[in-house]
Motif scaffolding. Structure first.
Motif, mmCIF file in Angstrom:
data_model
loop_
_atom_site.group_PDB
_atom_site.id
_atom_site.type_symbol
_atom_site.label_atom_id
_atom_site.label_comp_id
_atom_site.label_asym_id
_atom_site.label_seq_id
_atom_site.Cartn_x
_atom_site.Cartn_y
_atom_site.Cartn_z
ATOM 1 N N THR A 289 44.945 29.677 48.414
ATOM 2 C CA THR A 289 43.208 30.235 49.469
ATOM 3 C C THR A 289 42.279 28.710 48.065
ATOM 4 N N ALA A 290 42.699 29.442 46.391
ATOM 5 C CA ALA A 290 42.098 28.697 45.553
ATOM 6 C C ALA A 290 42.077 27.014 45.981
ATOM 7 N N VAL A 333 41.343 26.670 39.662
ATOM 8 C CA VAL A 333 40.650 27.641 40.139
ATOM 9 C C VAL A 333 41.065 28.939 40.827
ATOM 10 N N GLN A 335 41.039 33.187 42.037
ATOM 11 C CA GLN A 335 39.721 34.191 41.619
ATOM 12 C C GLN A 335 40.566 35.296 40.836
ATOM 13 N N VAL A 385 43.662 41.599 49.674
ATOM 14 C CA VAL A 385 44.916 40.233 49.137
ATOM 15 C C VAL A 385 44.212 39.366 50.352
ATOM 16 N N ALA A 386 44.143 39.574 51.185
ATOM 17 C CA ALA A 386 43.404 37.737 51.660
ATOM 18 C C ALA A 386 41.740 38.039 51.069
ATOM 19 N N GLN A 394 34.104 30.065 45.727
ATOM 20 C CA GLN A 394 34.288 28.538 44.577
ATOM 21 C C GLN A 394 33.894 27.597 45.354
ATOM 22 N N GLU A 466 48.474 35.143 57.106
ATOM 23 C CA GLU A 466 48.620 36.454 55.984
ATOM 24 C C GLU A 466 48.622 37.943 56.496
ATOM 25 N N VAL A 584 49.950 36.914 41.655
ATOM 26 C CA VAL A 584 51.036 36.168 41.569
ATOM 27 C C VAL A 584 50.996 35.384 40.413
HETATM 28 O O1 M6R Z 1 43.759 34.449 41.842
HETATM 29 P P1 M6R Z 1 44.728 33.284 42.935
HETATM 30 O O2 M6R Z 1 42.960 32.365 43.405
HETATM 31 O O3 M6R Z 1 44.403 32.218 41.543
HETATM 32 O O4 M6R Z 1 45.579 33.428 44.080
HETATM 33 C C1 M6R Z 1 45.961 32.461 44.710
HETATM 34 C C2 M6R Z 1 46.438 32.236 45.750
HETATM 35 O O5 M6R Z 1 47.522 33.359 46.024
HETATM 36 C C3 M6R Z 1 45.637 33.164 46.906
HETATM 37 O O6 M6R Z 1 44.477 32.486 47.585
HETATM 38 C C4 M6R Z 1 46.151 33.526 48.217
HETATM 39 O O7 M6R Z 1 46.813 33.046 49.018
HETATM 40 C C5 M6R Z 1 45.533 34.750 48.989
HETATM 41 N N1 M6R Z 1 46.069 35.865 49.265
HETATM 42 C C6 M6R Z 1 44.799 33.983 50.108
HETATM 43 O O8 M6R Z 1 44.085 34.435 50.792
#
Ligand code: M6R
Length: 587
Positions: A289-290, A333, A335, A385-386, A394, A466, A584
């Motif tokens: 998503t980022a 970027v 989260q 998670v989503a 962002q 997802e 991750v």
């Molecule tokens: O914490 P982050 O923004 O770096 O995470 C990146 C991706 O793992 C995260 O956006 C993932 O794609 C989400 N589960 C989507 O909803």
């Protein structure tokens, strides 16, 4: 990636560890485990699934020492055998680990040759076996000896059966923090597990020893070192779900407030620092998503700054060959600020001399620690998670940053636009249950759009796949006839995003081509549908008016609500979809 917590507390540390594990379930939740060290006995408990299941299994205890783990499987299936803590020797050591031991196959062969019998499929067992191989009088020596043999990334904590009231820990390329107050000593993957107060951040190669009396640090050879506590940073503590059934829904509903807070926080932007940035190319880097917000950010920079700007997935950037120079501005970027690929990409860009800006929601994260200039996303804790409200923040942050780079006058105008958007968003909390009921039985769903609307399509498709496990794909509207139309069958859902007047009719043409092949069309656009559109579409959702650059934030909200509703209708927990983790932290 996994989460680890350890605690030493006279009178019982079980609850400190269980509470900590519940707070870091975002790092993985397929199985969990805990070791209570009572006198000279290691009692190990494991459970498949979420921490609540482990909590039910672990008895009340007065054990002074406990270490725990929440797992996102990397090596070996999800089962109790592979859940941590992993034992070493003849139950002499117990280890919990986050990271990947890259040379574990070689080490397993070597150690098997020396008579070690491996009982799990994990890479972690190599650490446990190495620790148990020698019996140095000082266990810090065991740790120093073992880590010399390891390649890859690790943060681990370990207890030794013969040692009273002590936890040992070490880190390399995986975060680890330590805390000590007179009452409790703790170690964890995230300081959110600690009581309020200063904490220590372990650096690569450092070893830590926690006991009731004190906390000690050593370098990689086991020599004592002095460490300063990191000044206490405000941590966004996690609140409950409130009136909502799931965190995801709560977080979508928090978007307007988060956007408003973001606009306020952005007013503190350091213009002097920003103006010093001289660049002629911009790379925006993130994952999932980022990365999608980076795509929009790149589009803002190209349109408003007339600069060469491209978005890259961090996992591709870190190994690809992309020209980077001192005149490159690299924007990261994330989260969580803990995504391993994004952190590695930042390190690479810094080494190549790029100027860097990090946008993150977690100001005590590894990304924030390493960034030269750090900007807050201000979304507040995001547990599901989503990613939902964080995505919208962002995009809004990248818009305001772009305008700030254009000039002060533009920046203040953008702040006002974002503030207005926060009000507009509230009108989008609409009932999506009928739309969701239509989609929830489908095997595949397509999302199409042009330009920035294509990015909304990408993010809408990611969100739905997802948490619903439906095969969802997004395409630029104009690409359908170059292959994708072959997949359109009778009643295949195609969700059309059309919020840009310049290409509105072009998008409609592509949608109607899909309809001629049997597709069921659903429209999200910025204007009321025409009569002919009402005929062609199963559903038309018109968005409230807003400046074109911010329409992406409006369009994504109903798609997030749709995904949530479909997930619930399919009996899935939208907060914890299978095989995924919120953060991750491994490659
Ligand atoms: O914490 P982050 O923004 O770096 O995470 C990146 C991706 O793992 C995260 O956006 C993932 O794609 C989400 N589960 C989507 O909803």
């Amino acid at each position: 990636m996994c989460g680890i917590v350890g605690a030493v507390r006279a009178g019982g540390s079980r609850n400190d560890v269980i509470r900590g594990l519940k707070l870091i379930q975002y790092r993985g939740y397929d199985s969990a485990g805990l070791c209570l060290k009572e006198k000279r006995d290691l009692q190990i408990f494991k459970a498949k699934g979420v921490i609540e299941k482990l909590d039910e299994k672990v008895p009340a205890s007065l054990a002074t020492v406990a270490i725990g783990h929440t797992r996102w499987a990397t090596h070996g299936q999800v089962c109790e055998k592979n859940a941590h803590p992993i034992e070493g020797g003849n139950r002499e050591w117990a280890v919990v680990h986050n990271g990947i031991i890259e040379n574990y196959r070689t080490m397993t062969d070597e150690l098997s040759g020396e008579g070690v019998v491996f009982k799990t499929d994990t890479d972690t067992e190599v650490i446990a076996a190495l620790l148990a191989l020698n019996n140095f009088s000082d266990p810090v020596r065991n740790i120093a000896w073992a880590i010399k043999k390891l390649q890859g990334s690790y943060a681990f904590c370990a207890v030794k059966k013969e040692e009273d009231n002590v936890i040992y820990a070490a880190r390399f390329k995986s975060p680890l923090y330590a805390f000590y107050s007179g009452d409790v000593a703790m170690i964890a993957s995230d300081p959110v597990c600690f009581p309020k107060g200063d904490y220590f951040k372990l650096e690569d190669g450092e070893i830590c020893k926690l006991s009731q009396e004190k906390i000690e640090f050593f370098d990689a050879s086991g020599e004592p070192i002095e460490k300063e506590a990191s000044p206490y940073k405000k941590i966004n503590y996690i609140a409950g779900k409130g009136e909502f059934e799931h965190f995801m829904l709560k977080e979508i509903y928090e978007t307007p407030d988060a956007i408003r807070r973001l606009a306020i926080n952005f007013m503190n932007l350091d213009f002097a620092k920003l103006n010093k940035l001289k660049f002629d190319k911009v790379k925006l880097i993130g994952c999932g998503t980022a990365y999608h917000s980076c795509l929009i950010g790149a589009s803002f920079m190209r349109s408003f700054l007339r600069v060469e700007a491209e978005a890259l997935q961090a996992s591709e950037f870190r190994y690809g060959s992309f020209p980077i120079s001192r005149r490159t501005l690299a924007i990261f970027v994330s989260q969580s600020g803990e995504t391993a690929d994004t952190i590695a990409a930042l390190e690479k860009a810094k080494k190549k001399g790029a100027k860097t800006i990090c946008l993150t929601n977690v100001l005590h994260s590894s990304l924030a620690e390493e960034g030269e200039m750090v900007l807050p996303i201000s979304a507040g804790p995001e547990i599901a998670v989503a990613s939902t409200k964080a995505y919208s923040c962002q995009v809004a942050a990248l818009y305001m940053l772009t305008m700030a780079l254009k000039g002060e006058k533009h920046f203040y105008k953008s702040i006002k636009q974002v503030q207005d958007l926060s009000r507009t968003l509230k009108s989008l909390f609409i009932n999506m249950s009928e739309f969701a009921a239509d989609i929830c039985q489908k095997e595949k769903v397509f999302f199409i759009g042009k330009g920035d609307d294509y990015v909304t399509a990408l993010e809408g498709a990611l969100k739905l796949k997802e948490i619903s496990y439906i095969n969802c794909n997004a395409y630029p509207a104009g690409e359908l006839k170059h292959g994708v139309l072959a997949l359109i069958e009778n009643k295949t859902p195609v969700i059309v995003i059309a919020t840009d007047e310049k290409v509105y009719d072009k998008t409609m043409n592509s949608a109607l081509e899909a309809k001629s092949r049997g597709a069921k069309l659903y429209l999200i656009s910025n204007k009321p549908p025409k009569a002919c559109e009402l005929e062609s579409f199963e559903m038309c959702l018109s968005l409230p008016s807003s400046p074109q650059p911010l329409r992406n934030i409006l369009a994504i909200l109903p798609l997030q609500l749709l995904s949530y509703n479909v997930s619930v209708l399919r009996g899935i927990d939208p907060d914890k979809p299978r095989n995924l983790a919120k953060s991750v932290t491994v490659e």
